[in-house]
Motif scaffolding. Sequence first.
Motif, PDB file in Angstrom:
ATOM      1  N   GLY A 107      24.512   4.898 -35.657  1.00  0.00           N
ATOM      2  CA  GLY A 107      23.689   4.247 -36.221  1.00  0.00           C
ATOM      3  C   GLY A 107      23.070   2.805 -36.260  1.00  0.00           C
ATOM      4  O   GLY A 107      23.093   1.862 -36.299  1.00  0.00           O
ATOM      5  N   ALA A 108      23.844   2.770 -37.110  1.00  0.00           N
ATOM      6  CA  ALA A 108      24.211   1.415 -38.019  1.00  0.00           C
ATOM      7  C   ALA A 108      24.058   1.060 -37.946  1.00  0.00           C
ATOM      8  O   ALA A 108      23.503  -0.325 -37.992  1.00  0.00           O
ATOM      9  CB  ALA A 108      25.183   1.967 -39.436  1.00  0.00           C
ATOM     10  N   VAL A 118      17.030   1.610 -32.812  1.00  0.00           N
ATOM     11  CA  VAL A 118      17.236   3.163 -33.719  1.00  0.00           C
ATOM     12  C   VAL A 118      16.099   3.629 -34.738  1.00  0.00           C
ATOM     13  O   VAL A 118      16.181   2.921 -35.608  1.00  0.00           O
ATOM     14  CB  VAL A 118      18.222   3.630 -34.937  1.00  0.00           C
ATOM     15  CG1 VAL A 118      18.598   4.492 -35.599  1.00  0.00           C
ATOM     16  CG2 VAL A 118      19.736   2.887 -34.235  1.00  0.00           C
ATOM     17  N   SER A 119      15.111   4.489 -34.468  1.00  0.00           N
ATOM     18  CA  SER A 119      14.048   4.790 -34.463  1.00  0.00           C
ATOM     19  C   SER A 119      14.279   5.525 -35.949  1.00  0.00           C
ATOM     20  O   SER A 119      14.964   6.570 -36.158  1.00  0.00           O
ATOM     21  CB  SER A 119      13.010   5.196 -33.664  1.00  0.00           C
ATOM     22  OG  SER A 119      13.319   6.955 -33.536  1.00  0.00           O
ATOM     23  N   PRO A 120      13.211   5.496 -37.285  1.00  0.00           N
ATOM     24  CA  PRO A 120      13.036   6.755 -37.899  1.00  0.00           C
ATOM     25  C   PRO A 120      13.131   8.122 -38.277  1.00  0.00           C
ATOM     26  O   PRO A 120      13.612   8.757 -38.226  1.00  0.00           O
ATOM     27  CB  PRO A 120      11.838   6.214 -38.937  1.00  0.00           C
ATOM     28  CG  PRO A 120      10.955   5.015 -38.433  1.00  0.00           C
ATOM     29  CD  PRO A 120      12.334   4.692 -36.700  1.00  0.00           C
ATOM     30  N   ARG A 121      12.845   8.427 -36.664  1.00  0.00           N
ATOM     31  CA  ARG A 121      12.980   9.859 -36.152  1.00  0.00           C
ATOM     32  C   ARG A 121      14.657   9.995 -35.791  1.00  0.00           C
ATOM     33  O   ARG A 121      15.545  11.068 -36.294  1.00  0.00           O
ATOM     34  CB  ARG A 121      11.944  10.030 -34.524  1.00  0.00           C
ATOM     35  CG  ARG A 121      12.121  11.483 -34.259  1.00  0.00           C
ATOM     36  CD  ARG A 121      11.510  11.805 -32.834  1.00  0.00           C
ATOM     37  NE  ARG A 121      11.891  10.696 -32.318  1.00  0.00           N
ATOM     38  CZ  ARG A 121      12.210  10.531 -31.285  1.00  0.00           C
ATOM     39  NH1 ARG A 121      13.693  11.568 -30.795  1.00  0.00           N
ATOM     40  NH2 ARG A 121      12.129   9.529 -30.631  1.00  0.00           N
ATOM     41  N   ALA A 127      20.343  12.446 -39.899  1.00  0.00           N
ATOM     42  CA  ALA A 127      21.387  13.203 -41.368  1.00  0.00           C
ATOM     43  C   ALA A 127      21.159  14.370 -41.178  1.00  0.00           C
ATOM     44  O   ALA A 127      21.473  15.505 -41.698  1.00  0.00           O
ATOM     45  CB  ALA A 127      19.937  12.619 -41.875  1.00  0.00           C
ATOM     46  N   ILE A 128      19.994  15.164 -40.180  1.00  0.00           N
ATOM     47  CA  ILE A 128      19.795  16.572 -40.486  1.00  0.00           C
ATOM     48  C   ILE A 128      20.863  17.297 -39.497  1.00  0.00           C
ATOM     49  O   ILE A 128      21.543  17.865 -39.924  1.00  0.00           O
ATOM     50  CB  ILE A 128      18.430  16.818 -39.576  1.00  0.00           C
ATOM     51  CG1 ILE A 128      17.239  16.997 -40.457  1.00  0.00           C
ATOM     52  CG2 ILE A 128      18.861  18.863 -39.104  1.00  0.00           C
ATOM     53  CD1 ILE A 128      15.892  17.240 -39.491  1.00  0.00           C
ATOM     54  N   GLY A 129      21.204  16.313 -39.045  1.00  0.00           N
ATOM     55  CA  GLY A 129      22.823  16.956 -37.677  1.00  0.00           C
ATOM     56  C   GLY A 129      23.293  16.923 -38.180  1.00  0.00           C
ATOM     57  O   GLY A 129      24.935  18.257 -38.827  1.00  0.00           O
ATOM     58  N   LEU A 130      24.219  15.865 -39.436  1.00  0.00           N
ATOM     59  CA  LEU A 130      25.219  15.638 -40.560  1.00  0.00           C
ATOM     60  C   LEU A 130      24.500  16.801 -41.815  1.00  0.00           C
ATOM     61  O   LEU A 130      26.373  17.966 -41.172  1.00  0.00           O
ATOM     62  CB  LEU A 130      25.111  14.951 -41.353  1.00  0.00           C
ATOM     63  CG  LEU A 130      26.216  14.362 -41.740  1.00  0.00           C
ATOM     64  CD1 LEU A 130      27.248  14.249 -41.018  1.00  0.00           C
ATOM     65  CD2 LEU A 130      26.487  12.585 -42.711  1.00  0.00           C
ATOM     66  N   GLY A 131      24.117  17.159 -42.249  1.00  0.00           N
ATOM     67  CA  GLY A 131      23.545  18.134 -42.607  1.00  0.00           C
ATOM     68  C   GLY A 131      24.004  20.011 -42.278  1.00  0.00           C
ATOM     69  O   GLY A 131      24.798  21.240 -42.324  1.00  0.00           O
ATOM     70  N   ALA A 282      16.345  16.057 -32.463  1.00  0.00           N
ATOM     71  CA  ALA A 282      15.349  15.293 -32.552  1.00  0.00           C
ATOM     72  C   ALA A 282      15.861  13.911 -32.752  1.00  0.00           C
ATOM     73  O   ALA A 282      15.523  12.668 -31.986  1.00  0.00           O
ATOM     74  CB  ALA A 282      15.182  15.019 -34.258  1.00  0.00           C
ATOM     75  N   ALA A 283      17.710  13.349 -32.639  1.00  0.00           N
ATOM     76  CA  ALA A 283      17.664  12.600 -32.671  1.00  0.00           C
ATOM     77  C   ALA A 283      18.254  11.835 -30.569  1.00  0.00           C
ATOM     78  O   ALA A 283      18.391  10.351 -30.664  1.00  0.00           O
ATOM     79  CB  ALA A 283      19.601  12.076 -33.060  1.00  0.00           C
ATOM     80  N   THR A 284      17.589  12.488 -29.654  1.00  0.00           N
ATOM     81  CA  THR A 284      17.924  12.269 -28.547  1.00  0.00           C
ATOM     82  C   THR A 284      16.309  12.424 -27.224  1.00  0.00           C
ATOM     83  O   THR A 284      16.815  12.054 -26.500  1.00  0.00           O
ATOM     84  CB  THR A 284      19.506  13.740 -28.430  1.00  0.00           C
ATOM     85  OG1 THR A 284      18.497  15.077 -28.160  1.00  0.00           O
ATOM     86  CG2 THR A 284      20.306  13.245 -28.580  1.00  0.00           C
ATOM     87  N   ALA A 285      15.890  12.965 -28.125  1.00  0.00           N
ATOM     88  CA  ALA A 285      14.604  13.754 -27.526  1.00  0.00           C
ATOM     89  C   ALA A 285      14.214  12.153 -27.303  1.00  0.00           C
ATOM     90  O   ALA A 285      13.892  10.876 -28.224  1.00  0.00           O
ATOM     91  CB  ALA A 285      13.093  14.084 -28.420  1.00  0.00           C
ATOM     92  N   ARG A 286      13.235  11.552 -26.221  1.00  0.00           N
ATOM     93  CA  ARG A 286      12.774  10.507 -25.750  1.00  0.00           C
ATOM     94  C   ARG A 286      11.371  10.606 -25.715  1.00  0.00           C
ATOM     95  O   ARG A 286      10.704  11.307 -25.286  1.00  0.00           O
ATOM     96  CB  ARG A 286      12.874   9.993 -23.983  1.00  0.00           C
ATOM     97  CG  ARG A 286      14.911   9.244 -23.796  1.00  0.00           C
ATOM     98  CD  ARG A 286      14.599   9.538 -22.535  1.00  0.00           C
ATOM     99  NE  ARG A 286      16.354   9.424 -21.750  1.00  0.00           N
ATOM    100  CZ  ARG A 286      16.953   8.133 -22.285  1.00  0.00           C
ATOM    101  NH1 ARG A 286      16.214   7.430 -23.233  1.00  0.00           N
ATOM    102  NH2 ARG A 286      18.280   8.202 -21.943  1.00  0.00           N
ATOM    103  N   ARG A 287      10.365   9.388 -26.927  1.00  0.00           N
ATOM    104  CA  ARG A 287       9.339   9.348 -27.000  1.00  0.00           C
ATOM    105  C   ARG A 287       8.728   8.606 -25.653  1.00  0.00           C
ATOM    106  O   ARG A 287       8.747   7.842 -25.781  1.00  0.00           O
ATOM    107  CB  ARG A 287       9.247   8.926 -27.898  1.00  0.00           C
ATOM    108  CG  ARG A 287       7.700   8.678 -28.733  1.00  0.00           C
ATOM    109  CD  ARG A 287       7.440   7.787 -30.208  1.00  0.00           C
ATOM    110  NE  ARG A 287       6.519   7.622 -30.577  1.00  0.00           N
ATOM    111  CZ  ARG A 287       6.296   7.320 -31.501  1.00  0.00           C
ATOM    112  NH1 ARG A 287       6.658   6.538 -32.157  1.00  0.00           N
ATOM    113  NH2 ARG A 287       5.170   6.725 -31.691  1.00  0.00           N
TER     114      ARG A 287
END
Length: 329
Positions: A107-108, A118-121, A127-131, A282-287
């Motif tokens: 992502g970086a 890479v959107s804020p969502r 970050a949630i997944g890493l936790g 959250a990271a993979t859903a398409r808006r």
Amino acid sequence: MPVSAAVTAIGLVVMWSSGFIGAELGTREAAADTLLMWRFLAAAAVLGGAWALLRRRRPRPRAVAEQAVIGALSQGGYLGGIVWAVGLGVPSGTAALIAALQPLAAGALAGRLLGETVSPRQWAGLAIGLGGVALVVQGDLSAGPAAPAWAYGLPFAAMAALLAASFLERRVRAPLDPVDAIPLHCLVSAVLFTGVAVAGGHAAPPAGGGFWAAVAWTVLLSTVGGYGFYWLSLRRNGVTRTSALIYLTPPTTLVWAYAMFGDAPGWTALAGMAVCVIGVTAATARRRPDRSARLAEDPVRDRAVPRLPTGPTAPGQGPAEVTPQVKEP
């Protein structure tokens, strides 16, 4: 998420996770370089034979050169680091955790190197997944090191190699379909690991059937299934979304380990699985783009055309309507 994309995602997570189990199965029977050598010799023979039977068109020299580098990184570098680390005693869950740091690095770098936004969502999901991954492998991390300290650097090197291969694949000038690229990757890896095993005196396979079962496991599930779904997802979903799915491999590895070895996950691991699912979603859903965005792309497509009344009509009839002609600019 469309059905085809969902199948790709599920296949990637399940098959990719099988590689960690295959590494543990194989290194119980032989050294890491022995397992890798025979794994890729078998994979190159099977996939190369299938490629020849399908009578695929011979790739151009430029494509062969590009895919040789990608294969050396994605299979030689990544699998070499993971299997070597597990063989030295690094728990498979810990190796999966370190490899799962790839999404944050992807992502970086995706925006700067590939132009992927890479959107804020998506950042929040990563970050949630890493936790969640950290929760899943907390037991491994708190149990104390069972391997030399330097061995824990091998999964980091493996993660970096796979990330580099992913970026290179997105920038190639002569892309190949996975059915053409994966046999070439396996051939390059077979040459690489055969050289390493012969130099180390580990080329001879053990006589037991457990070793060959591990080879079959890694060829069919981890190489054909795992890498097939990985490159398919990379082409279809991009680096960021594909890398985010890697977060699901540590909890899925625990499910594999429970089924294969009877290692039941604790409540912390189960909670981590749920957190991983939330983060990846959250990271993979398409808006879905809103109407204003669609109008910005095509201002004529959704424009309502007025219907204007004309002059007097015949008795008993309502006002006649006519659609004005829209002249091309």
